[in-house]
Design an enzyme around this catalytic site. Structure first.
Site, PDB file in Angstrom:
ATOM      1  CG  MET A  80      -1.963  -1.114   1.184  1.00 32.34           C
ATOM      2  SD  MET A  80      -3.009  -1.138   2.665  1.00 32.34           S
ATOM      3  CE  MET A  80      -1.874  -1.891   3.865  1.00 32.34           C
TER       4      MET A  80
ATOM      5  CB  CYS B  22      -2.001   0.871  -8.938  1.00 34.97           C
ATOM      6  SG  CYS B  22      -2.259   2.544  -8.277  1.00 34.97           S
TER       7      CYS B  22
END
Length: 330
Positions: free
Chosen positions: A19, A102
């Site tokens: 992340m 992403c």
């Protein structure tokens, strides 16, 4: 036992998601302490690595106590991905992971991340470039497809395995969904049940409790689960899931004292790694999550996010521990 190349993981491993601005070494250390089996760096721009960008280079920092650990890269250019893969290999992670998931606009607009889902041939070329440039196992994290009308994860999984990808993590949303709406794991189950697929398949998306982890494990037959947002400010989730799998019972919830200890360690390790000033500033985004659910906490939160001296910050945390001793979360 689950294997990725020569990496041996426990039966049904729990993975910490890569992340951005979260999965740095201090946070990974906390999650490892609380039961994460495999972790990844924040995603790293292949172009940034080649330009010698300081922020990208810092993301290459890994430590022996967090192994096995993978470094994740992204990009839309074959040459850049190949070269960045060689750079990554020099710091000796346990594997190289490629981000094809992403959904953020600035990444997608560069033909990287989930943007590659529009062009599977390009995805394969980029992946081949990485595989040819390293002797480490190469894994991939991706999504179901670009949108509901172009779900192509079945083709993606087969073609990635065919060229040598050794594990696949699937976020059960399309790029169009971003992080909203329902994560549909039925698509992941279909990939896992494909008789051609022999590489480990990990599921990602919406796992935020031990009950849901067990339900998804049993329903979808995946090899392991990757946990992302649910671990932010709550690294205990890994051991909670493992305990629930073994016993069907819940571990005692972390007390305020446990939360203070985690926040203290996170702050100290952040300062150790980033330097005092940056460590303090970047830790501020985490306090809300560590102390979520505590009533009348606004005054302490304000102190935590405006104080610049480590000694005072630690003193504030000690006061929080004392004031809220015995506090029961509803």
């Amino acid at each position: 036992m689950v294997k990725i190349g020569n990496i041996e993981l426990p039966e049904f491993p729990l993975l910490l998601a890569p992340m951005e601005d979260v999965s740095d070494p201090p946070f990974r250390r906390l999650c490892k302490t609380h039961g994460a089996d495999l972790m990844y760096s924040e995603f790293i721009s292949s172009e940034g690595l080649i330009r010698d960008a300081i922020k990208s280079r810092m993301k290459l920092d890994i430590f022996d106590y967090e192994r096995p650990v993978g470094i994740q890269i992204f990009g839309g250019d074959e040459e850049a991905m190949a070269l960045s893969s060689k750079i990554v290999t020099t710091v000796k992670p346990d594997l190289v992971d490629i981000n094809f998931g992403c959904p953020v606009k600035k990444v997608v607009c560069k033909g990287a991340g989930a943007g590659v889902l529009k062009d599977v041939d390009l995805m394969i070329r980029l992946t081949k470039a990485v595989i040819r440039s390293t002797d480490l196992p190469v894994t991939v994290k991706t999504r179901l497809g670009w949108d509901d009308n172009s779900i192509n994860i079945d083709e993606v999984a087969e073609r990635l395995q065919d060229i040598g990808v050794q594990a696949l993590t699937i976020h059960a949303r399309t790029r169009a969904q971003m992080y909203k709406g329902h994560a549909d794991w039925s698509h992941i189950a279909r990939v896992k049940n494909n008789p051609r697929i022999t590489m480990p398949i990990f599921g990602n998306g919406d796992i935020d409790s031990p009950e849901k982890a067990l339900k998804y494990k049993n329903e979808y037959g995946i090899d392991g689960i990757m946990i992302g947002r649910a671990a932010i400010g709550y690294p205990w989730i890994f051991n909670e899931i493992k305990h629930y799998f073994k016993t069907g019972e819940h571990l005692a919830a972390p007390t305020v004292g446990d939360r203070v200890e985690a926040a203290r360690n996170h702050l100290q390790w952040s300062m150790d790694w980033k330097g005092e000033r940056l460590g303090i500033v970047e830790m501020r985004r985490h306090y809300t999550n560590y102390f979520k659910g505590i009533h009348s906490f606004k005054e302490y939160k304000q102190k935590l996010v405006t104080t610049d001296e480590p000694e005072i910050l630690f003193a504030i945390m000690d006061e929080i521990k004392e004031v809220y001793a015995g506090y029961e979360f509803v």
